[in-house]
Enzyme design. Structure first.
Site, PDB file in Angstrom:
ATOM      1  N   GLY A 158      68.922  35.788-148.635  1.00 44.49           N
ATOM      2  CA  GLY A 158      70.043  35.670-149.545  1.00 44.49           C
ATOM      3  C   GLY A 158      70.550  34.257-149.757  1.00 44.49           C
ATOM      4  O   GLY A 158      70.871  33.866-150.878  1.00 44.49           O
ATOM      5  N   HIS A 192      64.542  47.162-151.623  1.00 47.23           N
ATOM      6  CA  HIS A 192      63.382  47.547-150.810  1.00 47.23           C
ATOM      7  C   HIS A 192      63.169  49.037-151.027  1.00 47.23           C
ATOM      8  O   HIS A 192      64.128  49.802-151.119  1.00 47.23           O
ATOM      9  CB  HIS A 192      63.640  47.233-149.336  1.00 47.23           C
ATOM     10  CG  HIS A 192      62.504  47.577-148.414  1.00 47.23           C
ATOM     11  ND1 HIS A 192      61.169  47.387-148.756  1.00 47.23           N
ATOM     12  CD2 HIS A 192      62.489  48.108-147.165  1.00 47.23           C
ATOM     13  CE1 HIS A 192      60.402  47.771-147.748  1.00 47.23           C
ATOM     14  NE2 HIS A 192      61.182  48.219-146.779  1.00 47.23           N
ATOM     15  N   ASP A 215      68.233  49.424-144.228  1.00 44.48           N
ATOM     16  CA  ASP A 215      67.473  50.639-144.534  1.00 44.48           C
ATOM     17  C   ASP A 215      67.988  51.858-143.783  1.00 44.48           C
ATOM     18  O   ASP A 215      68.131  52.945-144.348  1.00 44.48           O
ATOM     19  CB  ASP A 215      65.990  50.438-144.193  1.00 44.48           C
ATOM     20  CG  ASP A 215      65.291  49.480-145.132  1.00 44.48           C
ATOM     21  OD1 ASP A 215      65.752  49.329-146.283  1.00 44.48           O
ATOM     22  OD2 ASP A 215      64.277  48.884-144.725  1.00 44.48           O
ATOM     23  N   ASP A 218      55.121  45.357-147.881  1.00 44.04           N
ATOM     24  CA  ASP A 218      56.201  44.683-147.165  1.00 44.04           C
ATOM     25  C   ASP A 218      56.178  45.054-145.687  1.00 44.04           C
ATOM     26  O   ASP A 218      56.258  44.177-144.813  1.00 44.04           O
ATOM     27  CB  ASP A 218      57.544  45.062-147.788  1.00 44.04           C
ATOM     28  CG  ASP A 218      58.703  44.279-147.191  1.00 44.04           C
ATOM     29  OD1 ASP A 218      58.837  43.087-147.524  1.00 44.04           O
ATOM     30  OD2 ASP A 218      59.460  44.851-146.395  1.00 44.04           O
ATOM     31  N   GLU A 270      53.499  23.544-127.798  1.00 36.39           N
ATOM     32  CA  GLU A 270      52.198  23.690-128.449  1.00 36.39           C
ATOM     33  C   GLU A 270      52.043  25.020-129.188  1.00 36.39           C
ATOM     34  O   GLU A 270      51.333  25.082-130.192  1.00 36.39           O
ATOM     35  CB  GLU A 270      51.077  23.539-127.420  1.00 36.39           C
ATOM     36  CG  GLU A 270      51.013  22.177-126.751  1.00 36.39           C
ATOM     37  CD  GLU A 270      50.829  21.043-127.750  1.00 36.39           C
ATOM     38  OE1 GLU A 270      50.237  21.273-128.830  1.00 36.39           O
ATOM     39  OE2 GLU A 270      51.293  19.919-127.459  1.00 36.39           O
TER      40      GLU A 270
END
Length: 341
Positions: free
Chosen positions: A133, A107, A82, A190, A226
């Site tokens: 991908g 996107h 981006d 998103d 845990e």
């Protein structure tokens, strides 16, 4: 409910005779390029010189500079990070866009937040596979596919949606299902999912649990198992069958603890903060901060990243994973200066 499209709803004719330029050859880029080619689409790659260029050539593609690939293409799919897209677009893609071309993204960030302002004479749409991908490629080869989202931002030709569906089909997504959305919805949901749940929320929850046990005197190694290691077991169950399947698969004791203690951790105060996070995304506050951080060469990003990589949970994790070759063989450790890797 969302409209879902499948192979029968998509027409390959909208890609026939077209050249698709894949800009970038990373995780998504190599998968899109190879799947498109295997579906009979003419694909070229646009890159700057480097290892990706060599890899794309080894994979049998014609590779050009980003500008030259954009000039040769009818459809330009931008699959760069981006933060790198705006400069590359302005310098190398925009000058070569011709009337009727399609500008495509996986996107919506840069379109939605106006970091890229496309010319009025091209189609602009989104095809966003909901998986990495390597999975997009592997499932295609296996005869299946990864679901995807499509969205149309600008329809000059009158068939941008049809072209988006054809593209989604060609990468295998329509085998699984293609959902129609908008750039706004895809971008905001998103970002919210990443920040509040999948990345930010999850890592903060894991660390808080780990720290609570260690501060109470429990061994860090046990706390790691845990609170982090066993996460995969639960996530796999969620992935396979949702919340109900996960709860069916765990012990009744664990399920009772889920019902009674979960809401104490994720309470109304947490949900209120989630709404604040969503508001920051919707108003562009998050985007503005991220853009400014990149313009300043990421000082805060790099400092936080370094600090997080040195957290005790990471130190303990590296030691424990070295004991588990079945995990180590599949992972890529982050190299931390001064740490044992």
């Amino acid at each position: 409910m969302a409209k879902v499209y499948y192979n029968g709803d998509a027409n390959e004719q909208y890609l026939q005779g077209k050249t698709v330029a894949i800009i970038g050859y990373g995780s998504q880029g190599h998968a899109h390029a190879q799947n498109l080619r295997d579906s009979g689409v003419h694909v070229i790659i646009g890159l700057r010189k480097g290892r990706s260029w060599e890899q794309a050539e080894q994979d049998g593609f014609d590779v050009y500079s980003v500008r030259e690939a954009s000039k040769k293409a009818d459809i330009v799919m931008v699959l760069l990070p981006d933060e790198k897209q705006p400069a590359v677009y302005k310098e190398e893609i925009e000058p070569e866009l011709k009337p009727g071309n399609a500008l495509v993204f996986a996107h919506g960030f840069n379109i939605h937040f106006s970091q890229i302002v496309p010319p009025e004479h091209v189609d602009v749409f989104l095809v966003a596979p909901k998986g990495p991908g390597h999975l997009v490629r592997r499932t295609y080869v296996e005869g299946a596919g990864v679901p995807a989202l499509i969205a149309v931002y600008q329809d000059v030709t009158g068939h941008a949606k049809e072209t988006a569906l054809a593209y989604a089909k060609a990468i295998g997504a329509a085998r699984a299902g293609v959902l129609e959305t908008t750039f706004k919805e895809e971008t905001e949901t998103d970002l919210f999912g990443e920040q509040a749940v999948l990345c930010g929320g999850l890592t903060a929850l894991i660390k808080a649990g780990f720290e609570t046990l260690v501060e109470a005197g429990y061994q860090p190694e046990v706390a790691y198992f845990e609170c982090l290691h066993e996460m995969k077991l639960i996530v796999d169950l969620l992935y396979e069958g949702g919340l109900s399947w996960m709860r069916y698969s765990i012990s009744d004791t664990a399920q009772w603890g889920d019902f009674t203690s979960g809401p104490r951790v994720i309470n109304e105060a947490v949900k209120a903060e989630m709404k604040n996070i969503l508001h920051d995304i919707q108003t562009g506050k998050f985007a503005k901060g991220w853009i400014l951080e990149n313009q300043a060469n990421r000082p805060e990003f790099n400092a936080i990243n370094q600090r997080e990589n040195e957290h005790l949970i990471e130190v303990v994790g590296r030691e424990l994973r070295s004991m588990m070759p079945f995990v180590k063989a599949k992972q890529k450790e982050v190299v931390v200066p001064g740490a044992k890797n």
